[in-house]
Design an enzyme around this catalytic site. Structure first.
Site, PDB file in Angstrom:
ATOM      1  N   GLU A 174       0.578  -1.481   0.261  1.00  0.00           N
ATOM      2  CA  GLU A 174       0.261  -0.234  -0.332  1.00  0.00           C
ATOM      3  C   GLU A 174       0.971   1.529   0.241  1.00  0.00           C
ATOM      4  O   GLU A 174       0.091   2.611   1.236  1.00  0.00           O
ATOM      5  CB  GLU A 174      -0.598   0.284   1.083  1.00  0.00           C
ATOM      6  CG  GLU A 174      -1.788  -1.045   1.051  1.00  0.00           C
ATOM      7  CD  GLU A 174      -3.081  -1.150   2.060  1.00  0.00           C
ATOM      8  OE1 GLU A 174      -2.935  -0.191   3.204  1.00  0.00           O
ATOM      9  OE2 GLU A 174      -4.360  -2.190   1.861  1.00  0.00           O
ATOM     10  N   GLU A 293      -5.752  -8.387  -0.297  1.00  0.00           N
ATOM     11  CA  GLU A 293      -6.180  -8.072   0.777  1.00  0.00           C
ATOM     12  C   GLU A 293      -7.747  -7.844   0.598  1.00  0.00           C
ATOM     13  O   GLU A 293      -7.608  -6.926  -0.011  1.00  0.00           O
ATOM     14  CB  GLU A 293      -5.862  -6.348   1.540  1.00  0.00           C
ATOM     15  CG  GLU A 293      -4.801  -7.249   2.176  1.00  0.00           C
ATOM     16  CD  GLU A 293      -4.096  -5.969   3.188  1.00  0.00           C
ATOM     17  OE1 GLU A 293      -4.421  -5.166   3.675  1.00  0.00           O
ATOM     18  OE2 GLU A 293      -2.986  -5.737   3.244  1.00  0.00           O
TER      19      GLU A 293
HETATM   20  O1  AHR Z   1      -5.117  -6.062   6.998  1.00  0.00           O
HETATM   21  C1  AHR Z   1      -4.639  -4.854   7.664  1.00  0.00           C
HETATM   22  C2  AHR Z   1      -4.237  -3.373   7.416  1.00  0.00           C
HETATM   23  O2  AHR Z   1      -5.245  -3.194   5.890  1.00  0.00           O
HETATM   24  C3  AHR Z   1      -2.786  -4.044   6.643  1.00  0.00           C
HETATM   25  O3  AHR Z   1      -1.719  -3.578   7.674  1.00  0.00           O
HETATM   26  C4  AHR Z   1      -3.186  -3.416   5.112  1.00  0.00           C
HETATM   27  O4  AHR Z   1      -2.140  -2.897   4.132  1.00  0.00           O
HETATM   28  C5  AHR Z   1      -4.027  -2.386   5.361  1.00  0.00           C
HETATM   29  O5  AHR Z   1      -4.529  -1.456   5.157  1.00  0.00           O
END
Ligand code: AHR
Length: 503
Positions: A174, A293
């Site tokens: 990210e 994610e």
């Molecule tokens: O999964 C939780 C968080 O969400 C992770 O650390 C990050 O990559 C995202 O913002």
């Protein structure tokens, strides 16, 4: 409102074979994912390494094929060297992403031993926040080089003779997000990612690389970020990442259940950008998507604001999932199936305690959250070929969404072509619906079972005291005649209709 939906599938109309890695997950050094989640020395269920056997059993049941590690936001401030060598010599650090204490009792080699035990492949993220090319090339020398060099010999000295040959790597996490340690512009990140990719491939040409896309589709830089980053990295990477978390913040179920339509738009947009860069570069290579994610995440947000900084393994992101969240996870999985031709990796974020299908209590038990079940069914019965669906469903409209299908459905033909599994959600809050399925060119079919996840209370949860409050049954009603199946889908339900092909 008509109460029927129709689904047409044909054995020869295929989206793609599912890459098993779309059933992947994620373990970050965050909250209690590692400490008192997967690793708890002294726990009655801990093995000789301190790995919780009860948790490993649940993960094996899910057949998780690949697990991303060690972050997440955590990785952007992480020195991987802190987590190798004798445990008593490892430093305790202030962990800035989650404002916790990281003891480094668990690190790279522990993670690799653990993945081998749960039968998952590793997907390692490197730090492109505070670090860069040098740390990345050293790390891959440590993990993947056979021996005869400083870092590979150090691995051997640490007791791991064979190289791990880790194949899949994420180039940071990210990096478009202002919250990220070492946040970068698309230009800065694109250049760094390209040069790091080249150096890592010098050490091991067999790796595959995931470059960071946007943190989600509502980021102000979304789309421009992807185009710029790919203009620098297209030739050196294999995947671009997507991240997306959903939540029912306004307690509006009709809107919440429709959110996966936006996920679909997000996927289509990223595919379009990849193909635009491909065309601009006159490239022959197709870039794939790593949805590394995805989940529901919002229940714990307010509570997390109250957590005091600088403790070890604090209770962070411990969302307690409801039955309605399980429906959303089911809808998300159907969306991923629909794009199996381009989405090759996906990670349910995360796996244990932190926005997770599996919860534990320190010193106590482990149990399945509501979202465990759709994930389990997809991983167990969704391996094979996704068939291109022609779905005709009545629709509903909300203040935020137009033309939302009441029924979402997809079909996956098993690898041996002996079974076809239909995954379907009924979004209707008050009406059961019938799904009439015509399955062409498969021969005659018979029902194996119709699994249903349903509950009277959309806010129902599973807890340590009541772990089976929300769980599936297989008494769903489907009748099969020849190549047609008629499935009754209860109002607000996740359905798995397993059909056997009779030769
Ligand atoms: O999964 C939780 C968080 O969400 C992770 O650390 C990050 O990559 C995202 O913002």
């Amino acid at each position: 409102m008509a109460n029927n939906a129709r689904l047409y599938l044909d054995k020869y109309f295929k989206i793609a074979k599912t890459d098993h890695r779309i059933f992947g997950s994620f373990i970050e050094h965050l909250g209690r994912a590692v400490y008192s989640g997967i690793y708890e020395p002294g726990h009655p269920q801990a093995d000789a390494h301190g790995f919780r056997k009860d948790v490993m059993e649940l993960i094996k049941e899910l057949a998780v094929p690949i697990i991303r590690y060690p972050g997440g936001n955590f990785v952007s401030g992480y020195n991987w060297e802190d987590g190798i060598g004798p445990v008593e010599q490892r430093p305790t650090r202030l962990e800035l992403a989650w404002r916790s204490i990281e003891t480094n009792d668990f690190g790279l080699n522990e993670f690799m031993s653990w993945t081998q035990r749960v039968g998952a492949a590793p997907m390692l993220a490197i730090n492109l926040g505070t670090r860069g090319i040098d740390a990345a090339r050293n790390l891959i020398e440590y993990t993947n080089h056979p021996g005869g060099s400083y870092w590979s010999d150090l691995r051997k000295q640490h007791g791991y003779d064979e190289p791990y040959k880790i194949r899949t790597w994420c180039l940071g996490n990210e990096m478009d997000g202002p919250w990220q340690i070492g946040h970068k512009t698309a230009e800065e990140y694109g250049r760094l990612a390209a040069e790091t990719a080249k150096a890592m491939r010098q050490v091991d040409p067999d790796i595959e690389l995931v470059v960071c896309g946007s943190s989600h589709d509502q980021m102000p830089t979304f789309a421009e970020w992807e185009a710029t980053v790919l203009s620098h990295t297209y030739d050196y990477v294999d995947y671009i990442s997507l991240h997306k978390y959903l939540g029912n913040r306004d307690n509006n179920l009709a809107n919440y259940l429709a959110e996966t339509d936006r996920v679909e738009e997000f996927i289509k947009a990223v595919i379009a950008i990849c193909d635009y860069v491909k065309a601009r570069k006159r490239s022959k290579k197709t870039l794939y998507l790593s949805f590394d994610e995805w989940n529901v995440w919002y229940h714990s947000n307010a509570q997390d604001q109250k957590v005091k900084p600088w403790s070890k393994a604090p209770r962070l992101l411990e969302d307690v999932y409801t039955f309605e969240d399980a429906l959303v996870v089911g809808l998300f999985l159907i969306t991923l199936f629909k794009h199996a031709d381009r989405v090759r990796i996906a990670c349910l974020a995360q796996l244990v305690n932190v926005i997770a299908p599996i919860m534990t209590s320190p010193g106590g038990g482990a149990w399945k959250q509501t979202i465990y079940y759709p994930y389990y069914h997809a991983s167990r019965y969704g391996r094979g070929t996704v068939l291109r669906p022609e779905l005709i469903s009545p629709v509903y409209h909300t203040d935020q969404h137009q033309g939302v299908n009441f029924i979402e459905a997809i079909g996956v033909l098993s690898e041996d072509e002996r079974e076809i599994t239909l995954f379907a959600v009924n979004r209707s809050q008050d009406s059961p619906m019938e799904l009439e399925c015509t399955l062409n060119n498969l021969g005659d079919l018979e029902l194996i079972e119709h699994i249903v996840l349903e509950h009277q209370d959309i806010k129902a949860t599973n807890t340590e005291e009541d772990p089976d409050n929300v769980k599936p049954h297989n008494q769903g009603r489907t009748t099969v005649k020849g190549h047609r199946a008629l499935a009754e889908l209860p109002a607000l339900s996740w359905n798995v209709v397993r059909l056997r092909v009779i030769r």
